[in-house]
Write a protein that holds these residues in place. Structure first.
Motif, mmCIF file in Angstrom:
data_model
loop_
_atom_site.group_PDB
_atom_site.id
_atom_site.type_symbol
_atom_site.label_atom_id
_atom_site.label_comp_id
_atom_site.label_asym_id
_atom_site.label_seq_id
_atom_site.Cartn_x
_atom_site.Cartn_y
_atom_site.Cartn_z
ATOM 1 N N GLN A 20 0.930 -1.263 0.242
ATOM 2 C CA GLN A 20 -0.193 0.025 0.291
ATOM 3 C C GLN A 20 0.906 1.316 -0.301
ATOM 4 O O GLN A 20 1.910 1.040 0.788
ATOM 5 C CB GLN A 20 -0.884 0.116 1.294
ATOM 6 N N VAL A 21 1.079 2.115 -0.534
ATOM 7 C CA VAL A 21 1.297 3.830 -0.317
ATOM 8 C C VAL A 21 0.282 4.382 -0.259
ATOM 9 O O VAL A 21 -0.372 4.912 -1.129
ATOM 10 C CB VAL A 21 1.912 4.371 -2.107
ATOM 11 N N GLN A 22 0.404 5.589 0.562
ATOM 12 C CA GLN A 22 -0.418 6.363 1.516
ATOM 13 C C GLN A 22 -0.237 7.624 0.602
ATOM 14 O O GLN A 22 0.885 8.274 0.100
ATOM 15 C CB GLN A 22 -0.135 6.629 2.751
ATOM 16 N N ASN B 151 7.455 8.481 4.512
ATOM 17 C CA ASN B 151 8.203 7.348 3.613
ATOM 18 C C ASN B 151 8.054 7.154 2.009
ATOM 19 O O ASN B 151 7.770 6.048 2.387
ATOM 20 C CB ASN B 151 6.812 6.632 4.404
ATOM 21 N N ALA B 152 8.042 8.057 1.708
ATOM 22 C CA ALA B 152 7.749 8.004 0.189
ATOM 23 C C ALA B 152 9.821 6.884 -0.160
ATOM 24 O O ALA B 152 11.001 7.453 0.179
ATOM 25 C CB ALA B 152 7.465 9.285 -0.748
ATOM 26 N N VAL C 283 8.798 1.348 -0.650
ATOM 27 C CA VAL C 283 8.426 -0.272 -1.469
ATOM 28 C C VAL C 283 9.479 0.250 -1.841
ATOM 29 O O VAL C 283 10.007 -0.991 -1.957
ATOM 30 C CB VAL C 283 7.339 0.461 -1.800
ATOM 31 N N GLU D 268 6.585 5.317 -7.148
ATOM 32 C CA GLU D 268 5.756 5.641 -6.069
ATOM 33 C C GLU D 268 5.619 6.802 -5.241
ATOM 34 O O GLU D 268 4.773 7.397 -4.932
ATOM 35 C CB GLU D 268 6.710 5.154 -4.768
ATOM 36 N N VAL E 82 2.521 9.558 -3.899
ATOM 37 C CA VAL E 82 2.488 10.105 -3.140
ATOM 38 C C VAL E 82 2.622 11.388 -2.950
ATOM 39 O O VAL E 82 1.136 12.244 -2.491
ATOM 40 C CB VAL E 82 3.419 9.718 -2.377
ATOM 41 N N GLY F 206 -3.925 7.875 -3.259
ATOM 42 C CA GLY F 206 -2.898 6.916 -1.930
ATOM 43 C C GLY F 206 -3.554 5.526 -3.191
ATOM 44 O O GLY F 206 -4.526 5.453 -4.744
ATOM 45 N N THR G 138 -1.453 1.106 -4.522
ATOM 46 C CA THR G 138 -0.967 -0.071 -4.158
ATOM 47 C C THR G 138 -0.238 -0.412 -5.012
ATOM 48 O O THR G 138 -0.036 -0.182 -6.326
ATOM 49 C CB THR G 138 -1.932 -1.580 -4.660
ATOM 50 N N ASP H 21 -3.078 3.907 -8.326
ATOM 51 C CA ASP H 21 -3.868 4.775 -7.562
ATOM 52 C C ASP H 21 -5.393 4.731 -7.807
ATOM 53 O O ASP H 21 -6.101 4.227 -8.544
ATOM 54 C CB ASP H 21 -3.332 5.781 -7.644
#
Lengths: 114, 143
Positions: free
Chosen positions: B6-8, B14-15, B18, B47, B51, B56, B58, B74
Motif C-alpha cells: 500500500q502507498v499512502q 515514507n516515500a 516500497v 511511488e 504519494v 493513495g 497499491t 492509484d
C-alpha cells in the motif's frame, strides 16, 4: 580522489560513514533536483546537494550513490542519518556553497558526469 | 514471486520505502545491478507520483526468471492529458512536492526511459494504472 580528500578540500565534517573515507570517487554531480539525479547511469558519484530531507537519502539509495556532500552547513536529521547508515551512505557537510564546493572539487580532479 | 504494498497519499516521510523494500528483494534474487537500477529508478519515480499526486494506491510486483512486471495503481484523481504529462518539464506539482526535490516534470519521462514496455491507463477523475515491464534478457535472475 578519496572521500578523505573531499572532506579536506571542502573543509567538511563527516556525519556518518567514517569507515569509508578511503573510498575512491571519480564523478561529481551537483543538484537539488532528485529526478535529475535519478537519470544518472554511473554509480561512482559524489552527490553535492543543498536538499536536506529524506528524499535526498532515498534518491541516493535508489541511484546506488554511496556519498553525499550537503552544502551550506545543511544538517541532516537523525532519521536521515539512520537511513544513510542503513544503506552504507557516507554523509559529509561543508560550510561552502554548492558553487564553491563544486569548483574546488573540480579543480582538484573530480570529474563531471556530463 | 509476487509482492504487494500500500502507498499512502501525502506521506512524504515514507516515500521510497516500497522501492527500498523491492530493491532488497531483487538483490536477494540475484538480479544484475544494471537491471535493479533501472527497475528501482522507475518504481521510485512512480511511488513518489502516488504519494505526491494521488489519493493513495497499491504497488504489486511479479518477478519471473525472464522479466519483472510492476503495476502501480492509484484511486485517482487521474491525469487529464497524458501526452502533456509525459512531456519533460511539465508538472502540476505543489510547492511541498518541489521542496522534496521532485516536481520538475521528469518523472513519467524517466519511467518511460527505464522500462522495456510501459502502459498507462488514466483520465480526468479516473484512477491511474501504470504497468511497467522489464525484460531480463541476459537471464540475470537466478531465482
Amino acid at each position: 580522489m578519496t572521500l578523505r580528500d573531499v572532506v579536506q578540500i571542502v573543509d567538511g565534517t563527516v556525519l556518518c560513514g567514517d569507515d569509508n573515507l578511503g573510498r575512491e570517487v571519480h564523478l561529481g554531480f551537483a543538484s537539488d533536483l532528485m529526478s535529475d539525479v535519478l537519470t544518472l547511469l554511473a554509480d561512482d558519484i559524489l552527490l553535492i546537494t543543498g536538499l536536506s530531507n529524506n528524499q535526498a537519502i532515498r534518491t541516493a539509495e535508489m541511484s546506488d550513490i554511496l556519498q553525499i556532500l550537503f552544502v551550506r552547513n545543511k544538517r541532516p536529521t537523525k532519521t536521515m542519518l539512520d537511513l544513510a547508515k542503513e544503506h552504507g551512505i557516507t554523509i559529509i557537510t561543508t560550510p561552502y556553497s554548492m558553487f564553491r564546493s563544486s569548483g574546488l572539487l573540480f579543480s582538484k580532479g573530480l570529474q563531471p558526469v556530463y | 514471486m509476487h509482492v504487494s504494498f500500500q502507498v499512502q497519499a501525502g506521506d512524504f516521510s515514507n516515500a521510497g520505502k516500497v522501492s527500498s523494500t523491492v530493491k532488497g528483494i531483487l538483490k536477494q534474487l540475484n538480479l544484475g545491478p544494471a537491471h535493479i537500477k533501472r527497475i528501482i529508478v522507475a518504481l521510485y519515480e512512480a511511488e513518489v507520483n502516488v504519494v505526491a499526486h494521488s489519493y493513495g494506491g497499491t504497488i504489486t510486483c511479479e518477478v519471473e526468471p525472464e522479466s519483472v512486471d510492476i503495476m502501480v495503481c492509484d484511486t485517482g484523481p487521474g491525469i487529464p492529458d497524458l501526452d502533456l504529462a509525459m512531456t519533460e518539464g511539465w508538472s502540476t506539482a505543489t510547492p511541498e512536492v518541489r521542496e522534496m526535490g521532485f516536481g520538475a516534470g521528469m518523472g513519467l519521462a524517466n519511467i518511460r526511459k527505464n522500462t522495456d514496455r510501459l502502459a498507462i491507463d488514466t483520465g480526468e477523475d479516473k484512477p491511474t494504472r501504470i504497468h511497467m515491464c522489464f525484460d531480463l534478457a541476459d537471464g540475470a535472475t537466478h531465482a
